[in-house]
Design a protein around this motif. Structure first.
Motif, PDB file in Angstrom:
ATOM      1  N   PRO A 148       0.965  -1.217  -0.127  1.00  0.00           N
ATOM      2  CA  PRO A 148       0.038  -0.110  -0.121  1.00  0.00           C
ATOM      3  C   PRO A 148       0.872   1.211  -0.174  1.00  0.00           C
ATOM      4  N   GLY A 149       0.248   2.258  -0.589  1.00  0.00           N
ATOM      5  CA  GLY A 149       0.885   3.369  -0.638  1.00  0.00           C
ATOM      6  C   GLY A 149       0.139   4.639  -0.903  1.00  0.00           C
ATOM      7  N   LYS A 150       0.696   5.765  -1.274  1.00  0.00           N
ATOM      8  CA  LYS A 150       0.165   7.059  -1.609  1.00  0.00           C
ATOM      9  C   LYS A 150       0.729   7.637  -2.906  1.00  0.00           C
ATOM     10  N   VAL A 151      -0.075   8.297  -3.553  1.00  0.00           N
ATOM     11  CA  VAL A 151       0.371   9.316  -4.895  1.00  0.00           C
ATOM     12  C   VAL A 151      -0.287  10.475  -4.563  1.00  0.00           C
ATOM     13  N   LEU A 152       0.331  11.503  -5.311  1.00  0.00           N
ATOM     14  CA  LEU A 152      -0.111  13.130  -5.333  1.00  0.00           C
ATOM     15  C   LEU A 152      -0.635  13.108  -6.667  1.00  0.00           C
ATOM     16  N   GLU A 203       2.542  11.687  -8.955  1.00  0.00           N
ATOM     17  CA  GLU A 203       3.799  11.643  -8.209  1.00  0.00           C
ATOM     18  C   GLU A 203       3.913  10.654  -7.011  1.00  0.00           C
ATOM     19  N   GLN A 204       5.031  10.155  -6.820  1.00  0.00           N
ATOM     20  CA  GLN A 204       4.908   9.068  -5.643  1.00  0.00           C
ATOM     21  C   GLN A 204       5.042  10.069  -4.448  1.00  0.00           C
ATOM     22  N   VAL A 205       4.289   9.626  -3.225  1.00  0.00           N
ATOM     23  CA  VAL A 205       4.577  10.350  -1.889  1.00  0.00           C
ATOM     24  C   VAL A 205       5.348   9.156  -1.196  1.00  0.00           C
TER      25      VAL A 205
END
Length: 66
Positions: free
Chosen positions: A38-42, A54-56
């Motif tokens: 899991p992760g987040k992007v902008l 973009e990668q956060v």
């Protein structure tokens, strides 16, 4: 090239969007951007109306940057 012409050398891929507004980021783009799940992007919109993803970085990845 005039300002109205767009270069046609960008990578493109069509993805489905669910009724909940979710879309899967294709594997080749996740790998290219270093996005892990899991992760987040902008999502960021430029003045020209272009949307950038973009990668956060996670807090653990940010250690030592301050």
């Amino acid at each position: 090239m005039s300002k109205t012409e767009q270069p046609n050398n960008s990578e493109k891929e069509i993805v489905a969007v669910t009724k909940h507004g979710q879309a899967t980021i294709p594997k080749r783009f996740r790998e290219k951007l270093g996005i892990e799940a899991p992760g987040k992007v902008l999502f960021r919109e430029t003045e020209d109306g272009e949307v950038i993803v973009e990668q956060v970085r996670s807090p653990s990845e940010m250690r030592g940057f301050a």
